[in-house]
Design an enzyme around this catalytic site. Structure first.
Site, PDB file in Angstrom:
ATOM      1  N   GLY A 184     -18.504 -26.173 -31.906  1.00 15.55           N
ATOM      2  CA  GLY A 184     -18.050 -24.794 -32.114  1.00 15.55           C
ATOM      3  C   GLY A 184     -16.536 -24.704 -32.107  1.00 15.55           C
ATOM      4  O   GLY A 184     -15.908 -24.893 -31.066  1.00 15.55           O
ATOM      5  N   GLY A 185     -15.963 -24.429 -33.281  1.00 15.85           N
ATOM      6  CA  GLY A 185     -14.500 -24.348 -33.403  1.00 15.85           C
ATOM      7  C   GLY A 185     -14.001 -22.917 -33.423  1.00 15.85           C
ATOM      8  O   GLY A 185     -13.037 -22.590 -34.108  1.00 15.85           O
ATOM      9  N   TYR A 187     -12.574 -19.503 -31.039  1.00 13.02           N
ATOM     10  CA  TYR A 187     -11.371 -19.518 -30.210  1.00 13.02           C
ATOM     11  C   TYR A 187     -11.587 -20.189 -28.848  1.00 13.02           C
ATOM     12  O   TYR A 187     -10.699 -20.885 -28.351  1.00 13.02           O
ATOM     13  CB  TYR A 187     -10.766 -18.108 -30.092  1.00 13.02           C
ATOM     14  CG  TYR A 187     -11.339 -17.226 -29.014  1.00 13.02           C
ATOM     15  CD1 TYR A 187     -10.777 -17.190 -27.750  1.00 13.02           C
ATOM     16  CD2 TYR A 187     -12.443 -16.403 -29.260  1.00 13.02           C
ATOM     17  CE1 TYR A 187     -11.294 -16.368 -26.758  1.00 13.02           C
ATOM     18  CE2 TYR A 187     -12.953 -15.583 -28.279  1.00 13.02           C
ATOM     19  CZ  TYR A 187     -12.378 -15.565 -27.031  1.00 13.02           C
ATOM     20  OH  TYR A 187     -12.899 -14.762 -26.051  1.00 13.02           O
ATOM     21  N   ILE A 188     -12.795 -20.047 -28.278  1.00 11.25           N
ATOM     22  CA  ILE A 188     -13.001 -20.641 -26.946  1.00 11.25           C
ATOM     23  C   ILE A 188     -13.002 -22.176 -27.047  1.00 11.25           C
ATOM     24  O   ILE A 188     -12.355 -22.867 -26.258  1.00 11.25           O
ATOM     25  CB  ILE A 188     -14.298 -20.105 -26.293  1.00 11.25           C
ATOM     26  CG1 ILE A 188     -14.152 -18.592 -26.046  1.00 11.25           C
ATOM     27  CG2 ILE A 188     -14.590 -20.814 -24.979  1.00 11.25           C
ATOM     28  CD1 ILE A 188     -15.366 -17.903 -25.428  1.00 11.25           C
ATOM     29  N   GLU A 207     -17.246 -28.159 -36.258  1.00  9.22           N
ATOM     30  CA  GLU A 207     -17.334 -26.745 -36.648  1.00  9.22           C
ATOM     31  C   GLU A 207     -18.189 -26.631 -37.913  1.00  9.22           C
ATOM     32  O   GLU A 207     -17.992 -27.381 -38.867  1.00  9.22           O
ATOM     33  CB  GLU A 207     -15.910 -26.197 -36.865  1.00  9.22           C
ATOM     34  CG  GLU A 207     -15.815 -24.896 -37.637  1.00  9.22           C
ATOM     35  CD  GLU A 207     -16.562 -23.719 -37.021  1.00  9.22           C
ATOM     36  OE1 GLU A 207     -16.608 -23.589 -35.795  1.00  9.22           O
ATOM     37  OE2 GLU A 207     -17.148 -22.934 -37.814  1.00  9.22           O
ATOM     38  N   THR A 272     -19.716 -24.330 -27.377  1.00  6.86           N
ATOM     39  CA  THR A 272     -19.137 -22.975 -27.434  1.00  6.86           C
ATOM     40  C   THR A 272     -19.480 -22.377 -28.799  1.00  6.86           C
ATOM     41  O   THR A 272     -18.650 -22.324 -29.697  1.00  6.86           O
ATOM     42  CB  THR A 272     -17.600 -23.002 -27.254  1.00  6.86           C
ATOM     43  OG1 THR A 272     -17.040 -23.890 -28.233  1.00  6.86           O
ATOM     44  CG2 THR A 272     -17.190 -23.468 -25.892  1.00  6.86           C
ATOM     45  N   HIS A 447      18.848  -9.691 -30.185  1.00  6.93           N
ATOM     46  CA  HIS A 447      19.105 -11.001 -30.777  1.00  6.93           C
ATOM     47  C   HIS A 447      19.577 -11.961 -29.707  1.00  6.93           C
ATOM     48  O   HIS A 447      20.400 -11.591 -28.880  1.00  6.93           O
ATOM     49  CB  HIS A 447      20.184 -10.883 -31.857  1.00  6.93           C
ATOM     50  CG  HIS A 447      20.541 -12.222 -32.423  1.00  6.93           C
ATOM     51  ND1 HIS A 447      19.714 -12.890 -33.314  1.00  6.93           N
ATOM     52  CD2 HIS A 447      21.608 -13.035 -32.205  1.00  6.93           C
ATOM     53  CE1 HIS A 447      20.276 -14.046 -33.633  1.00  6.93           C
ATOM     54  NE2 HIS A 447      21.416 -14.162 -32.967  1.00  6.93           N
TER      55      HIS A 447
HETATM   56  C1  LIG Z   1     -13.595 -19.104 -21.765  1.00 10.50           C
HETATM   57  C2  LIG Z   1     -13.346 -17.677 -22.163  1.00 10.50           C
HETATM   58  C3  LIG Z   1     -12.066 -17.277 -22.478  1.00 10.50           C
HETATM   59  C4  LIG Z   1     -11.820 -15.955 -22.842  1.00 10.50           C
HETATM   60  N1  LIG Z   1     -10.543 -15.602 -23.155  1.00 10.50           N
HETATM   61  C5  LIG Z   1     -10.283 -14.327 -23.505  1.00 10.50           C
HETATM   62  C6  LIG Z   1      -8.961 -13.915 -23.795  1.00 10.50           C
HETATM   63  O1  LIG Z   1      -8.026 -14.711 -23.743  1.00 10.50           O
HETATM   64  N2  LIG Z   1      -8.752 -12.635 -24.127  1.00 10.50           N
HETATM   65  C7  LIG Z   1      -9.771 -11.720 -24.196  1.00 10.50           C
HETATM   66  O2  LIG Z   1      -9.515 -10.556 -24.518  1.00 10.50           O
HETATM   67  N3  LIG Z   1     -11.040 -12.079 -23.922  1.00 10.50           N
HETATM   68  C8  LIG Z   1     -11.310 -13.359 -23.570  1.00 10.50           C
HETATM   69  N4  LIG Z   1     -12.597 -13.717 -23.258  1.00 10.50           N
HETATM   70  C9  LIG Z   1     -13.658 -12.698 -23.386  1.00 10.50           C
HETATM   71  C10 LIG Z   1     -13.681 -11.793 -22.158  1.00 10.50           C
HETATM   72  O3  LIG Z   1     -13.855 -12.570 -21.006  1.00 10.50           O
HETATM   73  C11 LIG Z   1     -14.803 -10.778 -22.300  1.00 10.50           C
HETATM   74  O4  LIG Z   1     -14.693 -10.097 -23.521  1.00 10.50           O
HETATM   75  C12 LIG Z   1     -14.742  -9.762 -21.154  1.00 10.50           C
HETATM   76  O5  LIG Z   1     -14.866 -10.401 -19.910  1.00 10.50           O
HETATM   77  C13 LIG Z   1     -15.847  -8.726 -21.334  1.00 10.50           C
HETATM   78  O6  LIG Z   1     -15.755  -7.791 -20.315  1.00 10.50           O
HETATM   79  P1  LIG Z   1     -17.022  -6.992 -19.798  1.00 10.50           P
HETATM   80  O7  LIG Z   1     -16.493  -6.055 -18.753  1.00 10.50           O
HETATM   81  O8  LIG Z   1     -17.758  -6.455 -20.951  1.00 10.50           O
HETATM   82  O9  LIG Z   1     -17.983  -8.056 -19.142  1.00 10.50           O
HETATM   83  P2  LIG Z   1     -17.829  -9.272 -18.147  1.00 10.50           P
HETATM   84  O10 LIG Z   1     -16.430  -9.675 -17.918  1.00 10.50           O
HETATM   85  O11 LIG Z   1     -18.781 -10.289 -18.669  1.00 10.50           O
HETATM   86  O12 LIG Z   1     -18.348  -8.684 -16.780  1.00 10.50           O
HETATM   87  C14 LIG Z   1     -19.674  -8.273 -16.611  1.00 10.50           C
HETATM   88  C15 LIG Z   1     -20.008  -8.303 -15.120  1.00 10.50           C
HETATM   89  O13 LIG Z   1     -21.272  -7.665 -14.930  1.00 10.50           O
HETATM   90  C16 LIG Z   1     -22.008  -8.366 -13.944  1.00 10.50           C
HETATM   91  N5  LIG Z   1     -23.420  -8.065 -14.149  1.00 10.50           N
HETATM   92  C17 LIG Z   1     -24.195  -8.422 -15.221  1.00 10.50           C
HETATM   93  N6  LIG Z   1     -25.443  -7.912 -15.078  1.00 10.50           N
HETATM   94  C18 LIG Z   1     -25.454  -7.239 -13.897  1.00 10.50           C
HETATM   95  C19 LIG Z   1     -26.445  -6.506 -13.208  1.00 10.50           C
HETATM   96  N7  LIG Z   1     -27.680  -6.357 -13.686  1.00 10.50           N
HETATM   97  N8  LIG Z   1     -26.107  -5.954 -12.035  1.00 10.50           N
HETATM   98  C20 LIG Z   1     -24.862  -6.087 -11.512  1.00 10.50           C
HETATM   99  N9  LIG Z   1     -23.885  -6.773 -12.118  1.00 10.50           N
HETATM  100  C21 LIG Z   1     -24.181  -7.336 -13.301  1.00 10.50           C
HETATM  101  C22 LIG Z   1     -21.649  -9.811 -14.201  1.00 10.50           C
HETATM  102  O14 LIG Z   1     -21.859 -10.592 -13.044  1.00 10.50           O
HETATM  103  C23 LIG Z   1     -20.162  -9.704 -14.572  1.00 10.50           C
HETATM  104  O15 LIG Z   1     -19.331  -9.868 -13.449  1.00 10.50           O
HETATM  105  C24 LIG Z   1     -12.880 -15.019 -22.876  1.00 10.50           C
HETATM  106  C25 LIG Z   1     -14.180 -15.418 -22.544  1.00 10.50           C
HETATM  107  C26 LIG Z   1     -14.410 -16.724 -22.183  1.00 10.50           C
HETATM  108  C27 LIG Z   1     -15.808 -17.139 -21.824  1.00 10.50           C
END
Ligand SMILES: Cc1cc2nc3c(=O)[nH]c(=O)nc-3n(C[C@H](O)[C@H](O)[C@H](O)COP(=O)(O)OP(=O)(O)OC[C@H]3O[C@@H](n4cnc5c(N)ncnc54)[C@H](O)[C@@H]3O)c2cc1C
Length: 470
Positions: A184-185, A187-188, A207, A272, A447
């Site tokens: 998977g190429g 962003y992650i 990819e 990924t 600048h």
């Molecule tokens: C390796 C990686 C790198 C990333 N880098 C970036 C980046 O550089 N910039 C960027 O913008 N985005 C990045 N992302 C994406 C970003 O992390 C997500 O888009 C973001 O976290 C989404 O936010 P959210 O609040 O929707 O959910 P999440 O951050 O996923 O949080 C959801 C929370 O809900 C909790 N939960 C789930 N179900 C339940 C339940 N039934 N009861 C209680 N709690 C529950 C989970 O435990 C979790 O803590 C990256 C993702 C990864 C995996």
């Protein structure tokens, strides 16, 4: 947790404490609501614990290590550069701890009640919150679901502790692998693959499409491919991983590449290939909440689901799965619950890849603008013509600005280059505020700075650039 038959009555219940959930909780509390937030795992969600923050910390450690051993052209040569990866991991952990502690402090400071446990809907006004030992019913007036997403596990590439992993596993490795294979190429995969390449691993990326980072224009992703190849990363496009076999040291993967099978051995396999919304084990059907065929919750312009007092935000709804999009929707939902006339507008949501060079884009690409029927001008300015980029010894890349021909309205900006992640913010403001290329060109930029590239690209757009010949 209290155990009992009587429901605990709460005003606004928020499920999940990621960048969607915790921001919604704070904004709702600021608007006078009494907020309870429930989290089953880590406060701060994926982004702070196993996503954005730890990945950027690892990328930075990789840059520092790479630069320490690759700055001879600037006259800097060092002898024995050592990498203590255990310490890198400890440092990364300390960054995460600071931020998650900060989120807990903010929740407390805004009088948001944090409940630990897993939420499950009973109907459209009650949810059970369970932990290992107990279960308690909560009755709510309004609810915001922000349960995020999890990595997709491919049936033929099941996760095996220490060998086959998602981004979460790759972020917590205890040593730099000798050979890392990435399926998977996107962003992650590119971010983690290049971080480990900088830290000394031999990395191969497979990819399926014709280019890595398929969401970006070819010229942008080509710059990243070139830089990765210079670091020794092998990139195979139109490559489909077919089978996996465990070996003594790791795994062997067979992939079909342009019609031929090829084998790849690695000690660590990182898969990924996308993420799946956490909407399948929530009891959504009991609350009357509709999801689409991808498991994404259907929402209206105020993030309201088919149950009128329940909202959904972040990775569980349509659009790019990005932290800032989740936080943006969080504010819309919290404001909507408070009766404010707010609605989502995705026109200026930036997308960034923390690759080398960084890629960032916002608004429309040239092709998208043409598809939407705009008559456009596409203007480019190279980083090589910017003094700051040269002084940073990182001058590969360009900015492209797409403007409406009739009046110069900025429709979209794409950047490949050093600090594109920060530079894109100016373009977001320009699009959000309905600015023209002339507005940007007339703004005095400091600048020497990379920010001048925005001014100069705007000057190209209006037809009289100073630092490149027309
Ligand atoms: C390796 C990686 C790198 C990333 N880098 C970036 C980046 O550089 N910039 C960027 O913008 N985005 C990045 N992302 C994406 C970003 O992390 C997500 O888009 C973001 O976290 C989404 O936010 P959210 O609040 O929707 O959910 P999440 O951050 O996923 O949080 C959801 C929370 O809900 C909790 N939960 C789930 N179900 C339940 C339940 N039934 N009861 C209680 N709690 C529950 C989970 O435990 C979790 O803590 C990256 C993702 C990864 C995996």
């Amino acid at each position: 947790m209290v155990v009992g038959d009587f429901p605990v009555e709460v005003d606004t219940l928020i499920i999940g404490s990621g960048p969607g959930g915790y921001v919604a909780a704070i904004r709702a509390a600021q608007l006078g609501q009494k907020v309870t937030i429930v989290e089953r795992d880590y406060v701060g969600g994926v982004c702070l614990n196993v996503g954005c923050i730890p990945s950027k910390a690892l990328i930075e450690a990789g840059h520092r290590y790479h630069n320490a051993t690759n700055s001879d052209d600037m006259g800097i040569s060092v002898g024995d550069v050592k990498l203590d990866f255990t310490k890198v991991q400890e440092w990364k952990g300390s960054v995460v701890d600071k931020l998650t502690g900060g989120v807990e402090g903010l929740l407390k400071g805004n009088n948001v009640e944090l409940v630990r446990g897993e939420a499950y809907f009973m109907d459209d006004s009650t949810a059970k919150i369970m932990d290992d030992k107990s279960s308690q019913t909560y009755k709510f007036n309004n609810c915001i679901i922000a349960t995020g997403s999890r990595p997709i596990e491919l049936p033929k590439f099941k996760f095996i502790e220490g060998k086959v992993m998602s981004s979460t596993g790759a972020l917590k490795l205890d040593k730099v692998p000798e050979k890392m294979l990435v399926i998977g190429g996107g962003y992650i995969g590119v971010e983690l693959g290049s971080a480990y390449a900088d830290l000394g691993a031999e990395v191969t990326i497979l990819e399926g499409t014709k280019q890595i980072l398929p969401g970006f224009e070819k010229q942008m992703s080509q710059l990243v491919s070139k830089r990765l190849k210079n670091k020794g990363v092998t990139i195979k496009t139109e490559a489909f991983a077919q089978e996996m076999e465990e070996t003594d040291n790791g795994v062997k993967v067979t992939a079909e590449i342009k019609g031929k099978n090829e084998d790849f051995e690695a000690d660590v396999l990182l898969v990924t290939v996308g993420r799946k919304p956490n909407t399948d084990e929530l009891g959504l059907e009991q609350a009357g909440i509709e999801v689409d065929d991808k498991g994404l919750v259907k929402i209206d312009k105020q993030c309201r689901t088919s149950a009128s007092n329940i909202y959904a935000i972040g990775d569980i709804v349509q659009g790019p799965a990005l932290a800032h999009k989740a936080s943006y929707e969080a504010k819309v939902a919290a404001e909507a619950i408070s009766g404010q006339p707010t609605e989502i507008d995705y026109t200026a949501i930036p997308e960034v890849v923390f690759s080398g060079p960084e890629l960032a884009q916002v608004g429309l690409t040239e092709a998208q603008a043409k598809d939407e029927g705009y008559d456009v001008v596409a203007s480019k300015f190279p980083f090589q013509a910017n003094g700051r980029a040269l002084s940073l010894n990182d001058s590969e890349g360009f900015m492209k600005m797409v403007t409406r021909k009739e009046d110069g309205l900025v429709l979209g900006v794409q950047i490949a280059g050093h600090n594109a992640s920060d530079m894109i913010s100016e373009a977001c403001v320009a699009i959000e505020a309905g600015m023209t290329a002339e507005d940007l060109a007339l703004t005095i930029h400091a600048h020497p700075s990379l920010g001048e590239i925005t001014m100069e690209t705007a000057e190209v757009a209006i037809g009289h650039p100073v630092h490149i010949v027309k």
